[in-house]
Enzyme design. Sequence first.
Site, PDB file in Angstrom:
ATOM      1  N   ARG A 176     -23.940  19.574 -73.666  1.00  0.00           N
ATOM      2  CA  ARG A 176     -23.409  20.534 -72.693  1.00  0.00           C
ATOM      3  C   ARG A 176     -21.888  20.465 -72.639  1.00  0.00           C
ATOM      4  NH1 ARG A 176     -26.628  18.895 -67.494  1.00  0.00           N
ATOM      5  NH2 ARG A 176     -25.130  20.302 -66.496  1.00  0.00           N
ATOM      6  N   CYS A 237     -19.358  16.639 -63.324  1.00  0.00           N
ATOM      7  CA  CYS A 237     -20.593  16.826 -64.102  1.00  0.00           C
ATOM      8  C   CYS A 237     -20.978  18.288 -63.983  1.00  0.00           C
ATOM      9  CB  CYS A 237     -21.703  15.879 -63.604  1.00  0.00           C
ATOM     10  SG  CYS A 237     -22.096  16.076 -61.868  1.00  0.00           S
TER      11      CYS A 237
END
Length: 278
Positions: A176, A237
């Site tokens: 990601r 995150c």
Amino acid sequence: MNIVDVDWLENNLNNENIIILDCSWHLPNTQRSGKEEFKKERIPGAVFFDIDEISEQESPFPHMIPTEDYFSKKVSELGVSNDHHIITYDSLGVFSSARVYWMFKQFGHKKISILDGGLKFWKIKNKKIETSAPNKKIKTNYLAQLNRSKIKGFEDVKKNTQTKEFKLVDARPSGRFNGTDPEPRKDLQSGSIENSLNIPFNIIVDAETGCFKNKEEIEKIFKEKNIMKKDSLVFSCGSGVAACVVGAAYENLNNIDNYNVFDGSWTEWATKNNLKNS
């Protein structure tokens, strides 16, 4: 004592000064519900802490830090007092429990610890599991005092891409971060914030046990990213959960008492920069 082990908790299950919070939360693409799983099984005496509910309800971004009044009201309903030693755990090992740990610290709570390995390791060690209907605690009068100094926002991070005052540590899985794997929130592109570093939370936690890796291994991970003790760090995150896993590991490694989190994380960054999938 920011991390406790399952044997310690087993020995302290009947301690009236301790309250255990099941903080289990799952990514939107997993089709799992922490609340529903809690109803079926939990560590004896645990109360469910819903990070989606106990968050800023007016925010377009998930589980952002709420106001003092709202947090105080919701936590009082759970039966948590300012004097309790709170133990946070989750079903995955160490994941969302670290987020709730960090939240309470920003609201001035003095005694709080993460259960190393959470429910996962508790079950591996064959500790007692409660499967009857969960008990409700007696409502308290919790008083939260929010200090926002460790809560970093979009503008702080945007400015830092130029000033480089701190190192931004992104705890998402590397796919990601590198933009090769999709985000769990389908409308957002994956990728990373300029000048950020990637320490995926899953390399901090042992896959078999769900416990934090030992200090030597964790120290090596930070050193490999050229992170020094003197560096100013902010953890990020997808939505401020996994950031707290890496932040808590860093805190424990260096015996510090708190750490900075970009509360909106990639979800806010990608949204405000219009990094959306068409």
